[in-house]
Design a protein around this motif. Sequence first.
Motif, PDB file in Angstrom:
ATOM      1  N   TYR A 250      -1.916  -7.869  -2.523  1.00  0.00           N
ATOM      2  CA  TYR A 250      -1.439  -8.858  -1.552  1.00  0.00           C
ATOM      3  C   TYR A 250      -0.143  -9.526  -1.994  1.00  0.00           C
ATOM      4  N   SER A 251       0.010  -9.732  -3.296  1.00  0.00           N
ATOM      5  CA  SER A 251       1.215 -10.404  -3.790  1.00  0.00           C
ATOM      6  C   SER A 251       2.477  -9.603  -3.502  1.00  0.00           C
ATOM      7  N   ASN A 256       7.258 -12.156   1.875  1.00  0.00           N
ATOM      8  CA  ASN A 256       8.185 -11.059   2.133  1.00  0.00           C
ATOM      9  C   ASN A 256       8.378 -10.987   3.643  1.00  0.00           C
ATOM     10  N   SER A 257       9.591 -11.227   4.085  1.00  0.00           N
ATOM     11  CA  SER A 257       9.863 -11.321   5.522  1.00  0.00           C
ATOM     12  C   SER A 257       9.670 -10.002   6.256  1.00  0.00           C
ATOM     13  N   ASP A 258       9.527  -8.914   5.522  1.00  0.00           N
ATOM     14  CA  ASP A 258       9.304  -7.615   6.163  1.00  0.00           C
ATOM     15  C   ASP A 258       7.856  -7.410   6.577  1.00  0.00           C
ATOM     16  N   ILE A 491      -5.405  -8.860   7.323  1.00  0.00           N
ATOM     17  CA  ILE A 491      -4.693  -7.726   7.902  1.00  0.00           C
ATOM     18  C   ILE A 491      -3.208  -7.905   7.605  1.00  0.00           C
ATOM     19  N   VAL A 492      -2.592  -6.880   7.036  1.00  0.00           N
ATOM     20  CA  VAL A 492      -1.175  -6.922   6.705  1.00  0.00           C
ATOM     21  C   VAL A 492      -0.439  -5.981   7.648  1.00  0.00           C
ATOM     22  N   THR A 493       0.596  -6.491   8.275  1.00  0.00           N
ATOM     23  CA  THR A 493       1.372  -5.700   9.226  1.00  0.00           C
ATOM     24  C   THR A 493       2.859  -5.771   8.885  1.00  0.00           C
TER      25      THR A 493
END
Length: 517
Positions: A250-251, A256-258, A491-493
């Motif tokens: 996760y780090s 991170n703006s992306d 959830i990471v997008t």
Amino acid sequence: MKLKSKMLTVGLIASAVVPLAACGNGSGQGNSTAEKTFVYGTTGYGKDMLNVGTNPHDGYTGWSTLRYGIGETLFKYDDSMQIQPWLAKSYEFIDNTHVKIQLRDDVTFSSGRKMDATAVKQCLDDLIKVNDRAPSDLKIANITTDGDYTVIIETSEPTPAIINFLSDPYGCIIDMNVPEKDMIVAGTGPFIATSVSDTQIDLVKNPNYWGGDVKLDKLTVKGIVDGTTLTNALQNGEIDATYGLPYASYSLFENNSDYKISYAETSRQFFGKFNYNTAALKDQNVRKAISMGIDKEGFVNTLLNGHGAVSKGPFPAALSFGDNTVNTVSYDPEGAKALLEQSGWVDTDGDGIREKDGQKLSLRWVTYPGRQELPLLAESAQASLKNIGVDIQVNSTQDHKSLWKSGQYDIYVSAMVTAPTGDPEYFFNTHAVTGAPSNYEGYSNAKLDELAKTLHSTFDTAERGKIATQMSQIILDDNAYFFASHLKMGIVTKSGVTGLEPHPCDYYEVTADLDKN
């Protein structure tokens, strides 16, 4: 007695094949006519999860039907776990054993057939005929239609949680006139499955979706168990979003703006069940000592990096019948050692493992790798239990269910959403009462069984919560299970992705609103 409950105002229980390498460049950016494709990598799909396929009547496969936009249920849950209408418009309890459900009149299956009362009756009739959980949950005795868009369900006994159970993924309404082929069914959702395998579902947009415009043209759901592969795929642009990243990853995406990370507290519980057929575990002192010897706080704070909540019982504290209402043992290695010694388990040969009657206190811990938290919990417990003289032999395998069902384990550790219907009855009915479909360990408590019957026929919400608390406490007092932690779902997008958010009940991941820019 006449009971009425209108769907818009009252919820019954308010609580809680596209190649991977080619998927990163199909968004249609800069070209409004190009196909817009999306790839979702997840640890939530696959054999470990028991949800391969799309037929909701097949075991737990309905989770995939509902999560990936193939099917929908008559009712659903909002972010506060309040029941809301979906394929149905409303419901009304005519009396204790009859509920009238008014259906929408604008829903069409992906097959082109209109969803009407006859179609819903056909679907639910098949559900209670073939599913292993639905009959005992729903208690449906008969279903009749009243006009084109009204169904009346008669239950064999008062079943106040029936609307909640109809919102379970197995309640997805599918067209029974279209036989399942290659694990594909015809649902009402925004996407239509075109290819299904053990590791992947390929879908296309449903051009006639009743719920509005579907933003994506194609969607691929990839079941990826390996955390490093999942992390690299997101970093390399091979997938657009993911659920189930390793906690250490996760780090890489925070600040991170992306990327964007969304979280939701859920009732998914990581817990262990003791095999009552194991000689050593017939002794409550041994079961209690093991529960006391597991360092839950260390597991959550160190191995999960705080992405979870230490739990006492089956339900999270946010629910009225959750952790704040029960008591359990705390991490206490010295107290655990004392209990083992009381039962005659001592280390006579100095190897650090206790023995009794010439037998080592060595236990088979069966779990599976599909939920990354489970091998981590096994690692943590193996270390902390060794400190009290218990040898844990970990077997993390995709074959876990067959070992569980056949009794080839001493401690079975799994993950389960304990309140997916916003109601406590689901967990007890599936796992804890005598003869429950997932009670392979042989646990039985007559008082629990009696309370389960009372809970099943109780309509008052507050009273249901009190009964559930009593039932949870019985399990804890018996040391039948140990409960480690609740999931904080993330959830990471990619930054341009919209419409993909985690939900407290762990459903509803893919909707018509899913998009990327």
